[in-house]
Design a protein around this motif. Structure first.
Motif: not given
Length: 362
Positions: A130-136, A150-157, A162-166, A188-197
């Motif tokens: 399941i992907a989270m953070g795909t829309n907002t 957090r509640d969703i992550l508890k359920l996934c555990l 499997p669940v991913t977060i952006t 799980t795996a996490i994707s963090i967006s870095v647009t600029t420094l």
């Protein structure tokens, strides 16, 4: 005459979309109908949150352009206010502006975890991540109050799903305890967006997202905890953010990210005029250059909406960005992805949740 800037927000207006006839609605005669036209937007826009109770929470897709087929969005609208956000047009479906309404009139789904539990318990359900953070963003500021993610992550555990977060927020660290346990099981795996420094540029592009240094710090802490972490250098905005590409990738490699990806700027529907307006307000000296390059990689248009090509820009500028990205990843020792990473998570551990107090047999 210089336009008045709306500080602390990404969009600079509440432009009404034309696709659904919202611009043709009749006013009801209330004085507020004419207030913004006469006085301009309010000096300080307040964020409001409406709770909604949908019947389902898991959304499925068959897009050939993304590596997941299901997602959960605990919120609608996003207070981060990223002016380039491709999700902005979804607010138009609800008679709201993809501009300022999208980042000030938010919706929360407090029953999300319960609805997901009901779905996972169905006899015919078969797990894929399941992907989270795909829309907002699941870690936008109101998550601190609602804790739906957090509640969703508890359920996934609990269900070993499997669940991913952006995300663009270091608030993801608030759930590091759950993410560590999920990561130990390759769930799980996490994707963090870095647009600029550049913190000033970030405050204009994505005014209520975490500062770039905080996002990099989150990548470092997640990686140190053993959580597979991906750095998304997205979106690449020509002549605005592309100068930071190599440095972001180098830093991501130094602090433990496993992979990196890039996605070129996308301007679907109402996002295009909102972004043009943003350029006119903040970068009028280079607005023409930016849009010229955008159109050159999108077949002469502001946006390419077509499957199989919308994530794959073409042309000289696109080739240049792609070459720079792959070379930077090679130097940093990162696995490179041209768009969304294809995470290899374990679906074999899934166990259906308990429903109505009924215990699992195994």
């Amino acid at each position: 005459m210089e336009r008045k800037k709306i500080r602390g927000r990404g969009a600079q207006s509440s432009a009404v979309p034309e696709r659904f006839g919202l611009d043709q609605r009749e006013a009801d005669g209330d004085w507020r109908d004419a207030m913004e036209a006469l006085d301009g937007p309010p000096v300080k826009l307040r964020t409001t949150v409406t709770e909604e109770h949908p019947r389902t929470i898991l959304s499925f897709n068959q897009s050939p352009d993304i590596p997941f087929d299901r997602s959960v969005n605990a919120y609608r609208g996003c207070e981060h206010g990223c002016v380039y956000c491709y999700a902005r047009p979804t607010h138009a479906y609800h008679d709201l502006s993809p501009g300022l309404d999208f980042e000030t009139k938010l919706f929360a789904k407090p029953d999300a975890a319960k609805l997901l539990r009901d779905t996972l318990a169905k006899p015919k359900y078969r797990p894929r991540w399941i992907a989270m953070g795909t829309n907002t963003d699941p870690y936008q500021p109101i998550e601190a109050r609602y804790r739906i993610t957090r509640d969703i992550l508890k359920l996934c555990l609990d269900t070993r799903h499997p669940v991913t977060i952006t995300t663009k927020s270091d608030r993801v660290l608030a759930d590091l305890d759950l993410l560590e346990e999920l990561a130990k099981r390759n769930l799980t795996a996490i994707s963090i967006s870095v647009t600029t420094l550049d913190p000033r540029l970030s405050s204009l592009l994505e005014p209520r997202a975490s500062a770039p240094r905080k996002r990099l710090a989150a990548i470092k802490q997640l990686a140190a905890a053993g959580v597979p972490t991906h750095c998304s250098v997205s979106p690449i905005i020509p002549a605005i953010t592309d100068e930071f590409m190599e440095e972001i990738i180098a830093k991501a490699g130094q602090i433990g990210a496993r992979s990196a990806g890039w996605i070129p700027l996308r301007l679907p529907h109402e996002v295009a005029p909102l972004f043009r307006e943003w350029l006119d307000v903040h970068y009028p000296d280079r607005a023409g250059k930016v849009m010229s390059i955008v159109r050159s990689i999108r077949g002469g248009k502001d946006n390419d909406p077509n499957f199989r090509t919308r994530m794959k820009p073409k042309g000289v500028w696109a080739d240049l960005f792609r070459s720079r990205f792959h070379l930077a990843c090679k130097r940093a020792g990162l696995i490179s992805h041209d768009n969304d990473p294809k995470f290899q998570l374990d679906c074999s551990q899934f166990r259906k949740p308990e429903i109505g107090g009924q215990m699992r047999l195994l």
